[in-house]
Motif scaffolding. Sequence first.
Motif, PDB file in Angstrom:
ATOM      1  N   LEU A   3       1.025  -1.078   0.141  1.00  0.00           N
ATOM      2  CA  LEU A   3       0.371  -0.096   0.033  1.00  0.00           C
ATOM      3  C   LEU A   3       1.017   1.227   0.565  1.00  0.00           C
ATOM      4  O   LEU A   3       1.668   2.102   1.036  1.00  0.00           O
ATOM      5  CB  LEU A   3      -0.805  -0.278   1.696  1.00  0.00           C
ATOM      6  CG  LEU A   3      -2.021  -1.023   0.954  1.00  0.00           C
ATOM      7  CD1 LEU A   3      -2.966  -0.791   2.477  1.00  0.00           C
ATOM      8  CD2 LEU A   3      -3.265  -0.884   0.127  1.00  0.00           C
ATOM      9  N   THR A   4       0.598   1.461  -1.314  1.00  0.00           N
ATOM     10  CA  THR A   4       2.276   2.644  -1.902  1.00  0.00           C
ATOM     11  C   THR A   4       1.267   4.187  -0.605  1.00  0.00           C
ATOM     12  O   THR A   4       1.518   5.040  -0.172  1.00  0.00           O
ATOM     13  CB  THR A   4       2.551   3.251  -2.805  1.00  0.00           C
ATOM     14  OG1 THR A   4       2.659   2.321  -3.090  1.00  0.00           O
ATOM     15  CG2 THR A   4       2.956   4.280  -3.121  1.00  0.00           C
ATOM     16  N   VAL A  12      -4.659  10.606   4.557  1.00  0.00           N
ATOM     17  CA  VAL A  12      -3.576  10.359   3.426  1.00  0.00           C
ATOM     18  C   VAL A  12      -2.729   9.355   4.435  1.00  0.00           C
ATOM     19  O   VAL A  12      -1.896  10.011   4.638  1.00  0.00           O
ATOM     20  CB  VAL A  12      -3.187  10.901   1.979  1.00  0.00           C
ATOM     21  CG1 VAL A  12      -2.937   9.699   1.255  1.00  0.00           C
ATOM     22  CG2 VAL A  12      -4.937  12.520   1.732  1.00  0.00           C
ATOM     23  N   ARG A  13      -2.999   8.405   4.063  1.00  0.00           N
ATOM     24  CA  ARG A  13      -1.039   7.493   4.577  1.00  0.00           C
ATOM     25  C   ARG A  13      -0.334   6.820   4.321  1.00  0.00           C
ATOM     26  O   ARG A  13      -1.375   6.513   1.804  1.00  0.00           O
ATOM     27  CB  ARG A  13      -2.413   6.202   4.875  1.00  0.00           C
ATOM     28  CG  ARG A  13      -1.869   5.163   6.230  1.00  0.00           C
ATOM     29  CD  ARG A  13      -2.835   4.589   6.755  1.00  0.00           C
ATOM     30  NE  ARG A  13      -2.578   2.716   6.015  1.00  0.00           N
ATOM     31  CZ  ARG A  13      -1.607   2.043   6.764  1.00  0.00           C
ATOM     32  NH1 ARG A  13      -1.277   1.951   7.777  1.00  0.00           N
ATOM     33  NH2 ARG A  13      -1.239   0.729   6.366  1.00  0.00           N
ATOM     34  N   PHE A  14       0.122   7.032   3.565  1.00  0.00           N
ATOM     35  CA  PHE A  14       1.683   6.716   2.774  1.00  0.00           C
ATOM     36  C   PHE A  14       2.842   5.294   3.503  1.00  0.00           C
ATOM     37  O   PHE A  14       2.941   5.689   4.771  1.00  0.00           O
ATOM     38  CB  PHE A  14       2.509   7.798   2.545  1.00  0.00           C
ATOM     39  CG  PHE A  14       1.970   9.020   1.771  1.00  0.00           C
ATOM     40  CD1 PHE A  14       1.835   9.242   0.483  1.00  0.00           C
ATOM     41  CD2 PHE A  14       1.327  10.208   3.047  1.00  0.00           C
ATOM     42  CE1 PHE A  14       1.321  10.071  -0.311  1.00  0.00           C
ATOM     43  CE2 PHE A  14       0.868  11.210   1.938  1.00  0.00           C
ATOM     44  CZ  PHE A  14       0.702  11.237   0.293  1.00  0.00           C
ATOM     45  N   ILE A  15       3.393   4.922   2.686  1.00  0.00           N
ATOM     46  CA  ILE A  15       4.419   3.983   3.453  1.00  0.00           C
ATOM     47  C   ILE A  15       5.437   4.809   3.234  1.00  0.00           C
ATOM     48  O   ILE A  15       5.662   5.953   2.126  1.00  0.00           O
ATOM     49  CB  ILE A  15       4.047   3.273   2.739  1.00  0.00           C
ATOM     50  CG1 ILE A  15       5.314   2.090   2.960  1.00  0.00           C
ATOM     51  CG2 ILE A  15       5.236   2.995   1.358  1.00  0.00           C
ATOM     52  CD1 ILE A  15       5.482  -0.333   2.722  1.00  0.00           C
ATOM     53  N   LEU A  22      14.928  -1.420   5.057  1.00  0.00           N
ATOM     54  CA  LEU A  22      14.966  -1.786   6.980  1.00  0.00           C
ATOM     55  C   LEU A  22      13.319  -1.651   7.722  1.00  0.00           C
ATOM     56  O   LEU A  22      13.752  -2.153   8.546  1.00  0.00           O
ATOM     57  CB  LEU A  22      16.030  -1.220   7.068  1.00  0.00           C
ATOM     58  CG  LEU A  22      17.537  -1.018   6.093  1.00  0.00           C
ATOM     59  CD1 LEU A  22      18.617  -0.584   7.675  1.00  0.00           C
ATOM     60  CD2 LEU A  22      17.408  -2.914   6.039  1.00  0.00           C
ATOM     61  N   GLU A  23      13.268  -0.484   7.844  1.00  0.00           N
ATOM     62  CA  GLU A  23      11.611   0.107   8.560  1.00  0.00           C
ATOM     63  C   GLU A  23      10.546  -0.232   7.473  1.00  0.00           C
ATOM     64  O   GLU A  23      10.555   0.493   6.563  1.00  0.00           O
ATOM     65  CB  GLU A  23      11.571   1.216   9.142  1.00  0.00           C
ATOM     66  CG  GLU A  23      12.985   1.446  10.359  1.00  0.00           C
ATOM     67  CD  GLU A  23      13.051   2.244  10.690  1.00  0.00           C
ATOM     68  OE1 GLU A  23      11.862   3.333  11.469  1.00  0.00           O
ATOM     69  OE2 GLU A  23      14.203   2.789  10.953  1.00  0.00           O
ATOM     70  N   GLU A  24       9.496  -0.837   7.708  1.00  0.00           N
ATOM     71  CA  GLU A  24       7.788  -0.781   7.149  1.00  0.00           C
ATOM     72  C   GLU A  24       7.487   0.298   8.036  1.00  0.00           C
ATOM     73  O   GLU A  24       6.519  -0.020   8.843  1.00  0.00           O
ATOM     74  CB  GLU A  24       7.774  -1.401   6.567  1.00  0.00           C
ATOM     75  CG  GLU A  24       6.857  -1.742   5.902  1.00  0.00           C
ATOM     76  CD  GLU A  24       5.988  -3.084   5.369  1.00  0.00           C
ATOM     77  OE1 GLU A  24       6.510  -3.847   5.655  1.00  0.00           O
ATOM     78  OE2 GLU A  24       4.735  -2.957   5.067  1.00  0.00           O
ATOM     79  N   LEU A 163       5.958   1.317  -5.524  1.00  0.00           N
ATOM     80  CA  LEU A 163       5.834   1.706  -4.698  1.00  0.00           C
ATOM     81  C   LEU A 163       5.620   3.542  -5.652  1.00  0.00           C
ATOM     82  O   LEU A 163       6.073   4.452  -5.042  1.00  0.00           O
ATOM     83  CB  LEU A 163       6.943   1.854  -3.849  1.00  0.00           C
ATOM     84  CG  LEU A 163       7.332   0.539  -2.766  1.00  0.00           C
ATOM     85  CD1 LEU A 163       9.008   0.164  -2.448  1.00  0.00           C
ATOM     86  CD2 LEU A 163       6.270   0.865  -1.987  1.00  0.00           C
ATOM     87  N   ALA A 164       5.869   3.289  -6.564  1.00  0.00           N
ATOM     88  CA  ALA A 164       6.611   4.275  -7.704  1.00  0.00           C
ATOM     89  C   ALA A 164       4.358   4.762  -8.350  1.00  0.00           C
ATOM     90  O   ALA A 164       4.702   5.714  -8.697  1.00  0.00           O
ATOM     91  CB  ALA A 164       7.242   4.241  -8.277  1.00  0.00           C
ATOM     92  N   THR A 165       3.387   4.044  -7.826  1.00  0.00           N
ATOM     93  CA  THR A 165       2.325   4.253  -8.252  1.00  0.00           C
ATOM     94  C   THR A 165       1.040   3.475  -7.637  1.00  0.00           C
ATOM     95  O   THR A 165       1.611   3.693  -6.250  1.00  0.00           O
ATOM     96  CB  THR A 165       2.113   3.016  -9.902  1.00  0.00           C
ATOM     97  OG1 THR A 165       2.821   1.778  -8.998  1.00  0.00           O
ATOM     98  CG2 THR A 165       3.463   3.320 -11.055  1.00  0.00           C
TER      99      THR A 165
END
Length: 348
Positions: A3-4, A12-15, A22-24, A163-165
């Motif tokens: 979920l990018t 709005v939630r972003f990774i 190393l960290e998600e 991750l780019a989309t």
Amino acid sequence: MILTLEWTNEGVRFIDQTKLPLEETYVLATSYQQVAEIIVTMVVRGAPAIGVSAAMGVALGAKETKAATTEEFAPEFVQICALLAGTRPTAVNLFWAIDRMKVLFARLQAEGADLATVKKAFVDESLAMYDEDIAACKAMGAYGAELMPDEGGVLTHCNAGALATCGYGTALGVIRGAVERGKKVHVFADETRPFLQGARLTAWELMADGIDTTVLCDNMAASLMRAGRIQAVVVGADRIAANGDVANKIGTYGVAVLAREHGIPFYVAAPWSTIDRATLTGDGIPIEERAAVEVTHHGGKQLTPHGVGICNPAFDVTPAKYVTAIITEKGVLRAPYEQSLEAMSPTA
Ligand code: MRU
């Protein structure tokens, strides 16, 4: 599924792509100003993801407004759009998405829509863009899979993936499409200095999908090509001019020239929202220059002597003559690109 970015009731939630692999961790933007900051700092990055993020930023700005009517909100809407449009200059998807929100707002104003209707319409529009982006990536994956070798090495530069989309990816969507159709591709991911999108992000998301991946330093591609280990190159794009010149992550141009020298096909995968036919050639594409600290430091540690000159353009332009084909959600374009773009254009 990665979920990018995601519209939620809270914001709005972003990774956080600055922390991967190393960290998600996730970041919640509750204002449009925060969305702008998240784009500038590359918590979210990649042309299609930036575009949809900006659209969601507009929706968030409307949701959070203190204005009571559509008329009162109108000047604030202009400010919201201007702030988001000023975040990153090269990816045309950003301007495409904001323009789409402007067209929608103009229509709603003309219809005399009340502010509650505007707020809902903005959320719906940004969610539609989100879904369309994933569908476009899957379509590119299907078209592009045909062009991938049945077996062999595929080089990619930067991260043009999930991750780019909004999901699946453009260049990595093509690779996913090939793997899903039983092709035995081994991915070579350029590390992509200075932000390391390849080493950190492409490697992380392909490994999560169980796709064979090897990271190489940017300066290793030539020797791998010469050794016959790379059968195709596929990259994404930030903006494609009317003549087929392609702006993408710095270093892409060098990869394209190397591919030509070694007789390896060089493919670009991008949705129509990345095509900018109003810009005639690559010379007209604005190239973002980013802060020197991205080059001078890594992980907070200084690598270069104090005071040395630094050059940090985030993108370069690959002339159309090096591009074997452009893979879009509508089909595969070949040179001469002026004509093939015109023929496939939605307005043709
Ligand atoms: O600076 P970035 O990480 O936003 O640059 C990303 C790229 O150059 C990608 O290749 C491009 O945006 C295509 S993403 C599907």
